[in-house]
Write an enzyme that holds these catalytic residues in place. Structure first.
Site, PDB file in Angstrom:
ATOM      1  N   SER A  85       0.729  -1.174  -0.137  1.00  0.00           N
ATOM      2  CA  SER A  85      -0.051   0.268   0.095  1.00  0.00           C
ATOM      3  C   SER A  85       0.751   1.251   0.115  1.00  0.00           C
ATOM      4  CB  SER A  85      -0.750   0.086   1.259  1.00  0.00           C
ATOM      5  OG  SER A  85      -0.285   0.077   2.378  1.00  0.00           O
ATOM      6  N   LYS A  93       1.130   4.377   7.008  1.00  0.00           N
ATOM      7  CA  LYS A  93       0.860   5.462   5.953  1.00  0.00           C
ATOM      8  C   LYS A  93       1.246   6.736   5.936  1.00  0.00           C
ATOM      9  CE  LYS A  93      -2.591   2.398   5.011  1.00  0.00           C
ATOM     10  NZ  LYS A  93      -2.596   1.600   3.827  1.00  0.00           N
TER      11      LYS A  93
END
Length: 226
Positions: free
Chosen positions: A56, A127
């Protein structure tokens, strides 16, 4: 001439008994205990190693990378920072991709590296911070990411990846963070939880630390810009 067999003297020899000095063994045990305690304290309060099984955050951080997260100043977060956070209260499920190393040498070396790290699992997420408390974060496929009315240059996006596939427009509450993955088409980030309680906004108090550098694989060792 006498033919009697020789007799063994079974009596206790004179003088003090010879003892075993256990002090070196005790000293070694104390040193090991102190070393283990120091490692635990460093891991809890200073830095920790993580294995990243998900793509991701590619290409910045690829699946299978191992990174060091600095915990000092974890709550001092700015836009663009790459962080690890505990998503227990905000993200429902982990974004995971199994990691399989190639070849015997790769398996041996990655196995040794795994002994020094932990997997990003059902609680920990990695993230990039797109917005902090008070920011208005918006995105359209045509314009890209916009924060407080200004377009954001995102050189870290995966090649061919758009800033977003579906438009969104949110205001980040104070004490919260809006986070995105660099590989937008393969990242379950704040966008995926806009309809959940809390709107996918990560509490600053849940930040574990900042990703400072990558130590595996060896050909990509260094800072995230390396």
């Amino acid at each position: 001439m006498s033919t009697e067999p020789a007799q063994h003297d079974l009596s206790t020899p004179a003088g003090p008994p010879v003892g075993v000095d256990v002090r070196p063994a005790r000293r070694l045990l104390v040193e090991i205990a102190v070393a283990v305690l120091l490692v635990m304290l460093v891991r809890i309060f200073v830095m920790e190693s993580f294995h990243v099984p998900s793509a991701s955050m590619a290409p910045t951080i690829a699946a299978g990378d191992r990174v060091v997260v600095t915990k000092i100043g974890a709550s001092q977060v700015e836009r663009g920072d790459v962080i690890v956070f505990d998503g227990t209260s905000t993200f429902a499920a982990a974004d995971r991709t199994p990691f399989v190393s190639d070849g015997l040498i790769g398996r041996v070396l990655s196995g040794a590296a795994s002994a020094l790290s932990i997997d990003l699992g059902e609680q920990d997420f990695l993230k990039r911070v797109a917005g902090v408390g008070g920011d208005r974060v918006a995105c359209t496929p045509a314009r890209g990411l916009v924060v407080n009315g200004a377009s954001v240059d995102e050189p870290w996006l995966a090649p061919g990846s758009r800033a977003c596939d579906a438009p969104f427009d949110v205001v980040v509450p104070q004490g919260r963070l809006f986070v995105l993955g660099d590989n937008r088409s393969d990242s379950a980030d704040s966008r995926a939880h806009l309809g959940d309680p809390g709107g996918g906004m990560v509490p600053v108090d849940d930040v574990v630390g900042h990703v400072s550098w990558r130590y595996w694989p060896l050909d990509r060792i260094g800072g995230l810009g390396s």
